[in-house]
Write a protein that holds these residues in place. Structure first.
Motif, PDB file in Angstrom:
ATOM      1  N   ARG A  80       0.808  -1.213   0.000  1.00  0.00           N
ATOM      2  CA  ARG A  80       0.000   0.000   0.000  1.00  0.00           C
ATOM      3  C   ARG A  80       0.850   1.275   0.000  1.00  0.00           C
ATOM      4  O   ARG A  80       0.324   2.370   0.102  1.00  0.00           O
ATOM      5  CB  ARG A  80      -0.914   0.006   1.231  1.00  0.00           C
ATOM      6  N   ARG A  82       2.845   4.461  -0.988  1.00  0.00           N
ATOM      7  CA  ARG A  82       2.749   5.428  -2.075  1.00  0.00           C
ATOM      8  C   ARG A  82       4.089   5.549  -2.796  1.00  0.00           C
ATOM      9  O   ARG A  82       5.147   5.287  -2.230  1.00  0.00           O
ATOM     10  CB  ARG A  82       2.337   6.803  -1.532  1.00  0.00           C
ATOM     11  N   GLN A 228       2.265   9.316   6.463  1.00  0.00           N
ATOM     12  CA  GLN A 228       1.132   9.026   5.565  1.00  0.00           C
ATOM     13  C   GLN A 228       1.608   8.542   4.199  1.00  0.00           C
ATOM     14  O   GLN A 228       1.154   9.016   3.167  1.00  0.00           O
ATOM     15  CB  GLN A 228       0.236  10.257   5.429  1.00  0.00           C
ATOM     16  N   LYS A 231      -1.702   4.033   1.392  1.00  0.00           N
ATOM     17  CA  LYS A 231      -3.118   4.224   1.126  1.00  0.00           C
ATOM     18  C   LYS A 231      -3.887   3.247   1.992  1.00  0.00           C
ATOM     19  O   LYS A 231      -3.761   2.030   1.838  1.00  0.00           O
ATOM     20  CB  LYS A 231      -3.426   3.966  -0.348  1.00  0.00           C
ATOM     21  N   TYR A 232      -4.679   3.772   2.921  1.00  0.00           N
ATOM     22  CA  TYR A 232      -5.394   2.928   3.858  1.00  0.00           C
ATOM     23  C   TYR A 232      -6.825   2.689   3.396  1.00  0.00           C
ATOM     24  O   TYR A 232      -7.403   3.495   2.671  1.00  0.00           O
ATOM     25  CB  TYR A 232      -5.400   3.551   5.253  1.00  0.00           C
TER      26      TYR A 232
END
Length: 249
Positions: A80, A82, A228, A231-232
């Motif tokens: 996930r 980025r 961050q 992508k959650y």
């Protein structure tokens, strides 16, 4: 970081999966692992905190949980993660294992996001090349790499770049990686080292090299989550209040 591992990696904590046969519920295990990787707490601090909530868990058990589940969590995170920019800053920092200094190679991009990391027993050309090959394979070619005055790092970049360009001979427009050597320009990654060093300060000392590499990878993963870089599936609290109240009761 405002998501728990359970919600960041949906399906990871399903019954009958990785937690089959465990005495404790997966939410309890994941919370303790997250606390250990995310905060400047020793294992005995965590044992005391858990005991205050009426749960008896030995500090060695928490360490085994971290070593057992961190590689799987990191694997799920990388699915996930980025994409990063093509301008990297590369440097290494010292970590003590069995009273010996070893080296954590790290790279961040121009936005401060973590590109890649590699923990090595030695600080030499072979270690740097292994680290760079891992970064190039996972994230693609970099346009520019900023390093300090290390000639070893420069030689490793030139060698990895030449090998990569040789494999991609069909791409005639492939430009060499630009190298900038400047301690001042590399302040971005020097500052980023601080988050890792701050977390490992309460740890009295890593013992086995294997567990040191696993724990450091988990600390890096949580650091990327704070930035961050993944992508959650959904935005949920770190630990649902109703579950926390049930455990504390």
């Amino acid at each position: 970081m405002v998501q728990s591992f359970s919600y960041c990696f949906p399906g990871f904590g399903e019954e009958g999966g990785a937690f089959k046969g465990r005495h404790f519920d997966h939410s309890i295990i994941l919370l303790r692992v997250r606390w250990y990787l995310a905060y400047s707490l020793s294992l005995r601090n965590l044992e005391e905190m858990v005991a205050e909530r009426g749960i008896s868990v030995d500090h060695a058990t928490i360490h085994r949980w971290a070593v057992r589940y961190t590689p799987e969590l990191l694997e799920q995170f990388n699915l996930r993660k980025r994409s990063v920019s093509r301008k990297w800053h590369v440097d290494e920092t010292c970590i003590k294992v069995r009273r010996r200094w070893m080296y954590l190679y790290r790279a961040v991009d121009s936005n401060g996001d973590t590109v890649e990391f590699w923990f090595s027993e030695r600080r030499n050309l072979t270690a740097v090349k292994r680290f760079l090959n891992k970064a190039l394979k996972r994230h693609g070619r970099s346009e520019r790499i900023v390093i300090d005055g290390s000639q070893t790092n420069r030689e490793a970049i030139l060698s990895c770049d030449a090998a990569d360009r040789l494999q991609e001979r069909s791409r005639h427009d492939l430009k060499p990686i630009r190298i900038r050597q400047s301690a001042y320009l590399n302040n971005r990654i020097e500052q980023d080292h601080r988050a890792i060093k701050r977390r490992i300060r309460p740890i009295p000392g890593f013992k086995p090299m294997v567990s040191a590499r696993v724990i450091l990878s988990g600390i890096e993963m949580v650091h990327m989550m704070r930035k961050q870089q993944a992508k959650y599936a959904c935005n949920r609290p770190l630990f649902p209040a109703e579950q926390f109240d049930r455990l504390a009761a």
